[in-house]
Structures are given as C-alpha cells and as structure tokens.
Scaffold this active site. Structure first.
Site, PDB file in Angstrom:
ATOM      1  N   LYS B  80       0.853  -1.193   0.000  1.00  0.00           N
ATOM      2  CA  LYS B  80       0.000   0.000   0.000  1.00  0.00           C
ATOM      3  C   LYS B  80       0.887   1.241   0.000  1.00  0.00           C
ATOM      4  O   LYS B  80       1.915   1.270   0.697  1.00  0.00           O
ATOM      5  CB  LYS B  80      -0.897  -0.018   1.242  1.00  0.00           C
ATOM      6  CG  LYS B  80      -1.945   1.093   1.288  1.00  0.00           C
ATOM      7  CD  LYS B  80      -2.789   1.005   2.571  1.00  0.00           C
ATOM      8  CE  LYS B  80      -3.913   2.031   2.575  1.00  0.00           C
ATOM      9  NZ  LYS B  80      -4.711   1.973   3.831  1.00  0.00           N
ATOM     10  N   SER B 155      -9.784   1.897   2.733  1.00  0.00           N
ATOM     11  CA  SER B 155      -8.879   2.661   1.898  1.00  0.00           C
ATOM     12  C   SER B 155      -7.842   1.814   1.157  1.00  0.00           C
ATOM     13  O   SER B 155      -7.278   2.274   0.164  1.00  0.00           O
ATOM     14  CB  SER B 155      -8.137   3.692   2.748  1.00  0.00           C
ATOM     15  OG  SER B 155      -7.289   3.055   3.675  1.00  0.00           O
ATOM     16  N   SER B 179     -10.121  -0.309   6.899  1.00  0.00           N
ATOM     17  CA  SER B 179      -9.451  -0.135   5.607  1.00  0.00           C
ATOM     18  C   SER B 179      -8.745  -1.371   5.068  1.00  0.00           C
ATOM     19  O   SER B 179      -8.316  -1.382   3.915  1.00  0.00           O
ATOM     20  CB  SER B 179      -8.440   1.015   5.687  1.00  0.00           C
ATOM     21  OG  SER B 179      -9.113   2.247   5.601  1.00  0.00           O
TER      22      SER B 179
END
Lengths: 479, 486
Positions: B80, B155, B179
C-alpha cells in the site's frame, strides 16, 4: 518603584537538558554544528516517523523536580501543541499539558544582602521539545533544524517575585541548581537557558492581581532585569495616567532597552492541545524514582548550610555556592588547610578577581585548586607572607608554574629563622642607639620604625610576626 | 513456464521455491506480466517497480540456492502506498506527496526486505487512508476486479484488488476504521487487522495514530498467518509497539472449532443490510455449529455510537498528523508569497476534498471551547465500546459478524454523500476503537457474483485463535473461492 505600588512577577524558564541525543530521536544535541547536520527523518517531521522518548531526559527532569521539592508524577502524559511555523516541522510541538512530570515545589532564594530569605513557589516543571531556527535573509528565509527536538525543561514559577533584582536572584538560583544537577549547561548565549516573564503591578496591600503583560525573548539576566524594570515603570505610568494596562505579549528590545507589544497576528493561537497518541503515558515507577533520588548530588542550599556550620558567613556561603565549579574549587583548595575561612576569602577575592578580569573560565583562568591550596599552606606555615602570596598567585596564573617554584623564583620565601632575625634586630638596635633610648624613654611610636628597619635589613623577607616578637623582647630586655 | 505462477498462494510458492522447482525470478516475472496485462485499467498500482522487483528476486534466488532462506524469501508482494519505502516514491495517493521519495524504510518494509521479499510496487488507496472506496485517490479509483463498475473498497483498495486479481501473492494494507477488512470483503480475499500495537507503525504515514494498524492481504488464511508472523514484533522506533513475543501463527491452523464459543452480536445485524450478506453470514454461523462450535448471543450496546466517536477521534488526530504537509520541507509547494499564502496554497492544492473535510472536522473538535464536548466525550465513548467487547468476550472466544452492510457498491454511488460512505464502516470501526484484532475471509457471493466477507473479531492478542477459526471455515471447503473473471 513608585511608592504605593507592588510588582507581581512570575517566570517561565526554558532550560535545555544536558543529554547527548535529542528528546525523541538519536540525533546529537551538540551546539554549533553546520546547519541541518544533526537531523534525521524523526526531527525533520518526515511522513510516518514516530517519537521515542529519551530516558536520560526523563531522569534529568526528575532530578530537577526532586531538587525543587516538586511532587513527581508517577504517571504523566505528553500532548501535542499545534501551530504552524516553518521551524516546527510536524506542525505541532510535543510537550506536556495536563499531567506534567513535576508539580508544585519551590526554590528558596539565598538570604544575601541582608534581605529576608524568600521562597518562590513553582507551578510545574515539564518536558518538551525545542523547535528549529528560522534564518531570514534578503532573498529567502532558511530553516536550521539542528535544534529541532532538543529536550527542554519548562520551569514555571508562581507569581511570587516582587522585584527585578529578586527575579534575577531566582534565575541565578535556578541556574546554580541546574548546574549542580548536571541537568543543563545553562548557556544563555547558546540559547540553552531562556526566560519569559509575566509582570503586573497593583496597589500595595491589594490582594487582587493586576493585568499582566508577558515579555518574551529574554536571553540574559541583565535583559531580564532591564525589561522588568521598564515594564513595571510603564505599567505604573499607565495606571497613574488613569489608563488601564491591557493584557499583552511584549518583546524586549535590547538596543533601546524598552518593551514593545508583539503584533496581535503573532499570537492569535488556539494550540488545540490533545494527548500525544504516539507516546504511551510516561510511568516513573517507585524504584526508578528512588534510584534517581539516591544519585542526587549535594544541592546549593545544602552546601550553603554546610559551609555556615563549617564557619563561613552566610554571605560567603552564598557567593561560593552560586556556581558549583567555584564551590568545588573552594573545597579542593581548603581541603588541606587549617583555616577554611582564609581559603574562602582567597577564592572570593583573588580567584574571582582573575576570573572576572580575564573573562576566562575558572579552569583556564587560575591554577588548579591543589596549587592554590599549596600556596595558602605556605602562608599558614609562615613560609610566605599574605602579600607575597598575592604576588605569587598573579604570577602562577600567568606562568602555570607551581606554588613552591613561583615563591622561590620570585624570592618571596619568608625568613622565619629566629637566629637570623635576632641578629638583624641586634644590628639595627646597635645602629640606632639614640632612638632605642628614646623608645625606652616612652616614645612607643618608634616601635614601627624599628620593625621597618629590620624588614629593610632583611630585604622584606622576614616573617613580620617573628620580627615583632623578637624586637619586643630585645627592647624590653634593656629597659 | 512462469504462466500462472502469479496465482499461487504464498504457502504453495514457498514450497516450490525452497524445492527449487520455480525461481523467484520467474515467479516475480509472472506477477509483473499479470500487472502489465491488467494495468493501468485496474489501477491497483500507483507505482510499479519492475527493475527493483527483478533485482530483489535475483537476490532472493541466490539466498534460496544457499538454503535456509526465510519464509517470505522471493515472495512477490504489493505494498500500500502509505508505507515509506527507501528510494521509491511514496504518495499516500495525495497530490501533496506525489513526488515524495523517502530516505528511509518503514519498519515492516525493512523486515520484509531482510526476509528477502520482493516488492512489486505501491498500491492505490484513498488519499491518506481516508475513505472506504479508493475513490479518494489523486490517481483515480481502483475498480473491483469482480465488476469494474464497482468499488474495490477502501482505503486499501489497491492492495485488495491486486491480491484478488493475482497481480501479487500477498499485499500490505493498513486499517484505521476498516481499511483492510472492507476492501478484503469487497474483493473476496483474506484481510487481517492485528491488535493495536502488535505491528510497528514506524514509517507508516499516519492518519489516526491511536487507530492505525498494519496488516496483510492474502489469498488464504495460511498466507495471512505466514505474513503476520513476519510483520509483528517489537520495534525500538515505535513506543506504542508491544514487546509481547510473536507466536507461530501457522501452528494454530487446523485445530478446528470444536467446543469453541462464537459470539454473535445482534447489533451487527441491522435494518437495511443487504439480505444476501446477512444470509451468507448466518450460513457461515450454521456451518460453524456443524463443525462443533457453539454460538452464543452477545451484545455490544454502544455500537451505535462508534461512527460518531471514530469521526471525532480519527479526525482530531489527523488534523495534527497532516499539519506537517506545509510546503516548507518536502512535497507540493504552492506559489510563493508570504508565509500564510505558502501554507494556504500548498494545502489547498495538495489535499483532496475528503482530506480537507476531515482536517476541518478534527480541528474543530480540538478547538478551545469544544474539546470537552467532542474529543473528550468521544474518548469516554471509546472506553465504553472497549468495555462492551470485554463483557462480550467473557462469554465467547471469538465474535463473528458481517464486514459491511452490503457488497461492493457502485463507483460514484456514495462519493457525493460522505455520511452514506461513512456508514459502510459501521461494522468495522468499533474494532479499531477497542484496539482488537479482526479479520475477514470470503463466505459467499451475492446474486451479482460479488464477494461477501465474514468478519471475525478476537480479544486483544487473540490472533492465533482468530486464525484458527477462520482456517476451519476455509478448510471445510464450504466456500468455493471464485476467481474474478479477468
């Protein structure tokens, strides 16, 4: 101060703690490195980095707290204080807000100058990180982050101070305390000891506080004294003119020696304090507290009390203990002597004179306390006169030679040989038969003349006490 | 021969790598080929590191040849774009960091590096991890691999999509309010959010410091266990990271659920949730009973306050965490002028709408005169939510619940309505407030073929038990994993 008014003063001192590394990262705290040399992602506030608390800084804070009789919080927390400024890389300063590490406490000011001893209570002592430094040029402003994250202790007093000199006395005492504790090197010129002052005035006898002004940016004791003096006069002037003092933050202008208000834009802050989520609460368990307590050095007040029991006056004790280095010097000098008081006098006059005249540090300006002690031992033993020793000391400061060698080289060794003195006395008395007769006839004043003649005959090196004794005996014999 | 290697699980690849039946190079090549085929239309990656990945793979092959290589040696992973990676730009999907190249590694990145893991690139996300759909990215949304008109969740949507689409073997995400779990559910993969403090946050770009936690995305429960073991552990750079020893999570697998008590909180089955989601979760609970577990009704009475509580605490922390993006030292800098103009222009141009909204919310919540009513009250509610879970775990070993009220929603469906968007985290947020571990694994598909995720929640540091329960469902073969048709 204008009659009928009383000043009410509280001080906020920021002292840099004497740690090797910064408060929340491993960067060096050394002063004077090239700009942005002592930095890392943490103290530059790079994305994703986290603070880790410096254990040594906590120990030093606790030390100071114990020395100032504070209550040490076994559980305290850090907070974020938010504001934008280019020298503040994270956009917040990690400080303590609610639950500081030390609460309450007091500093007793030494009772010198005939004043009554005064106690200044403390509100709190807490840990926080320093910001960087903005450097403004004509073309652009630059930021040096070497100081960013350097550990500071903020020491906040109650408004217990009533005059500018008392404020300076408080700062001197605090300075001495920090030096004794090895907690800070207290170098104002390097910014490691800074002071904000809160001042208000009120009618004498009034219990309510007046409206205060805060003076920022004071970086010498002299400026503190000047700024407070100016601010007190200014506020009294306002009140006398029938105006009101407004709550303001002032800057001291050291050039003109006046205070002026900061622009309101410079201080419209809502700091939005909240607990720092990146640091767990600071726990100081009992055993650690005890460990720090046991390792505490002797403090100025304790030393002062001991010196008085050892025969020094309160004044002497106060002067000597103001600086730990000076007190240590005195003790090392006096250690081999019978008369500690003469060592105290010597340090306060001869040693301090050289230090003040040369502007150098104690270690560099004067001989080692061992050598000074040896010189004073020669005075005690009668090998050298007090005046001779003063001359020898001046020479030793210049040449760094030992006491014995200097005294010998300058021919300052005192003659304490009874036979030699008796012989010189005999010669003088024989040559001055007329005056001897006058003396014996009652002109006592002539005694000094005989002493002078004997000293002259011996090149000034005779032990005056012995000359006196021998002359008294010989002049008495023939009467 | 590298065809299809990207579809391997970590456990399978590890076996083949150590047996030297495949090389890390060809495994990495297969992933890079898959990425080349799917990007940029899948938009799971912000940055692909082909050259670096192949170099890392070659280095891993040398270690593998020497024998005794660690568990993740040669395993290609997606990261990420919230993790600081030395020398590789790290954007947090924000314009303000679009060109930011860190000089340091996050602790978990350093751990993976020393394990010999291969970094394929940085994955897309909601800007500063603020969002539930990966639509709040300066680099555009990541669509769902099962249906390009749907969101991947957020997210950590890029990481979830990359694992689902077999662009990598596993991925790293962060979970502040769901997330990891919500995108894992939407993309039909396994996602695990560990106990707060279990994994170091150093080098993870902060959104809400007291809630952020790092965790893995994987194709199966075993892979999540393998990754977690490497990620977890004490870090001298993170004062909030625990010193508790890290267990071998793989050992817990295969033990089954016989005799375990599974808590079912009625507050997590709400009016208006998609019926297929509820049916799939209830079906999984029936299946657990059939495997020998007992289900018990538990109550988490303060669940209804979790979203309000979260949006005060998270935004308050974010308002301070994001203050450092001021245009002074790094990142986007607005046109020069006076200092205030520099700040305003840099931040106005650098942050997206949702980030600005949350900074303003948080600034307000901390302001003088409002602190007690908002931030302080939210902290008290947080304590109550934590206490809810403590009481519940007195009656059960793990809690099972849905992950989100619906399957993946349509791109654009909620972006104009922040409150609707916030509600997609209704089942995940209280876990972060309580600091507990939770994970998601597929438990079915809806009528449109979109995955449904089952959420497991465990007491603090109960990751082993949680993995054991998740593994039991996966191992039973009840849920046949359908790969996305791409």
């Amino acid at each position: 101060m204008t009659a009928g008014y009383e000043a009410v003063i509280g001080l906020e001192v920021h002292a840099q703690l004497l740690t090797r590394s910064k408060l929340f990262c491993g960067c060096s705290t050394a002063f004077g490195a090239p700009a942005n040399e002592n930095v890392c992602p943490v103290c530059l506030g790079m994305p994703g980095v986290l603070p880790v608390l410096n254990r040594r800084a906590v120990e030093l804070a606790v030390r100071v707290g114990l020395a100032a009789h504070c209550e040490i919080a076994q559980h305290s927390i850090f907070a974020r204080k938010s504001y934008f400024y280019p020298d503040l890389p994270k956009g917040y300063q990690i400080s303590q807000y609610e639950l500081p590490v030390c609460r309450g406490g007091f500093i007793d000011l030494p009772a010198d100058g005939g004043e009554a001893p005064q106690r200044v209570r403390l509100v709190r002592i807490h840990l926080e990180e320093d910001a960087g430094k903005n450097i403004h040029g004509a073309e652009a402003s630059l930021v040096d982050f070497n100081r960013s994250g350097v550990p500071l202790l903020e020491i906040v007093s109650e408004p217990d101070i009533r005059s500018a000199p008392a404020a300076v006395s408080y700062l001197q005492e605090l300075r001495a305390l920090l030096l004794y504790l090895d907690a800070s090197d207290v170098r104002m010129e390097e910014g490691s000891f800074r002071c904000d002052v809160n001042v208000s005035v009120r009618r004498a006898g009034s219990e309510t506080l007046g409206v205060k002004a805060e003076i920022k940016n004071l970086n010498s004791f002299r400026f503190v004294e000047k700024a407070i003096g100016y601010e007190i006069a200014r506020q009294i002037g306002e009140l006398e003119a029938g105006r009101r003092v407004s709550q303001e933050t002032m800057l001291f202008d050291p050039e003109r020696e006046v205070t002026r208000p900061m622009r309101s834009k410079e201080l419209a802050h809502d700091y939005r304090y909240f607990p720092e989520p990146d640091l767990p609460p600071l726990e100081i368990p009992g055993p650690l507290l005890e460990e720090i307590r046991v390792a505490m050095p002797e403090l100025p007040a304790e030393r002062r009390a001991r010196y008085v029991t050892e025969g020094l006056s309160g004044y002497e004790a106060a002067v000597l203990t103001r600086d730990r280095g000076l007190a240590d010097y005195y003790e090392a000098t006096a250690s081999g002597l019978r008369n500690r008081k003469s060592a105290a006098n010597w340090v306060m006059t001869e040693v301090l004179r050289v230090v003040n005249e040369t502007g150098r540090s104690l270690a560099k300006a004067v001989p080692s306390p061992a050598e000074t002690g040896r010189l004073l031992a020669m005075v005690e033993g009668g090998t050298v006169s007090l005046n001779g020793a003063k001359n020898a000391f001046q020479a030793m400061c210049r040449t760094q030679q030992g006491a014995e060698a200097t005294v010998a080289e300058l021919g300052l060794t005192q003659v304490s040989d009874d036979a030699k003195i008796a012989e010189a006395c005999d010669r003088v008395l024989a040559a001055e038969a007329q005056r001897v007769a006058e003396y014996r006839g009652g002109r006592d004043k002539l005694f000094g003349f005989f002493v002078g003649q004997v000293m002259k005959a011996m090149g000034g090196r005779a032990n005056p006490r012995l000359v006196n004794e021998v002359l008294k005996r010989k002049l008495g014999e023939g009467a | 021969m590298s065809e299809g290697l990207n579809r391997l699980t970590i456990a399978e690849a590890r076996r083949l790598l150590s047996a030297r039946e495949i090389s890390a190079h060809e495994l990495t090549r297969a992933c890079l080929d898959r990425i080349a085929a799917l990007e940029p239309s899948l938009n799971a990656f912000v940055t692909v590191c082909e050259r670096e990945a192949l170099e890392q793979a070659d280095a891993a092959d040398r270690r593998l040849a020497a024998g005794g290589a660690p568990a993740l040696c040669g395993i290609p992973l997606a990261i990420k774009d919230i993790f600081a990676t030395r020398g590789v730009r790290t954007t947090c999907a924000s314009r303000i960091l679009a060109d930011f190249v860190p000089a340091y590694d996050a602790t978990v990145i350093a751990r993976l590096r020393s394990e010999g893991a291969v970094f394929l690139g940085k994955t897309n996300m909601d800007e500063f991890a603020m969002g539930s759909s990966t639509e709040n990215s300066a680099f555009g949304p990541t669509p769902n691999p099962y249906n390009r008109e749907r969101v991947a969740g957020g997210s950590s949507g890029g990481s979830a999509a990359a694992v689902a689409a077999a662009e990598c073997l596993g991925a790293l995400g962060t979970d502040t309010g769901g997330s990891i779990r919500e995108p894992a559910a939407f993309c039909g993969v396994v996602g695990l959010k560990p106990t707060y403090s279990r994994v170091s946050r150093y080098g993870v770009i902060a959104y809400a410091s007291s809630l952020d936690q790092v965790g893995p995305f994987a194709k199966c429960v075993t892979d999540a266990a393998i990754m977690l073991r490497v990620l977890a552990g004490i870090d001298p750079r993170d004062a909030t990271c625990t010193a508790r020893p890290v267990p071998d999570y793989e050992q817990a697998l295969g033990a089954g659920v016989k005799g375990l008590r599974i808590g079912v909180p009625h507050e997590f089955f709400v009016e208006g949730m998609q019926p297929e989601v509820e049916a799939a979760v209830r079906g999984a609970l029936d299946h657990y009973r059939s495997l020998g577990a007992e289900t018990v009704a538990v109550s988490l009475p303060h669940t209804g306050y979790a979203i309000a509580c979260y949006y005060l605490i998270a935004t308050a922390e974010a308002s301070a965490n994001l203050a450092r993006y001021d245009g002074v030292r790094y990142g986007l800098r607005g046109a020069a002028g006076d200092l205030l103009a520099l700040y305003c222009r840099s931040r106005a141009a650098g942050f997206g709408a949702e980030v600005k909204r949350r900074i303003m919310l948080g600034t307000f919540a901390l302001s003088a005169g409002y602190y007690d009513a908002y931030y302080l009250k939210a902290q008290k509610v947080r304590t109550l939510i934590r206490a809810d879970f403590e009481r519940a775990f007195a009656q059960c070993d793990v809690i099972v619940a849905p992950t989100a009220p619906t399957t993946a929603f349509r791109i654009g469906e909620k972006i104009a309505d922040p409150l609707q968007m916030y509600l997609s985290d209704i089942f995940t947020i209280s876990v972060n407030l309580a600091g507990l571990p939770a994970m998601v694994l597929p438990c079915g598909y809806d009528g449109d073929g979109l995955p449904i995720g089952l959420q497991l929640i465990a007491p603090a540091f109960g990751e082993q038990r949680m993995l054991q329960v998740a593994d039991a469902l996966e191992r039973s073969g009840r849920v046949e994993r359908r790969e996305p048709a791409i």
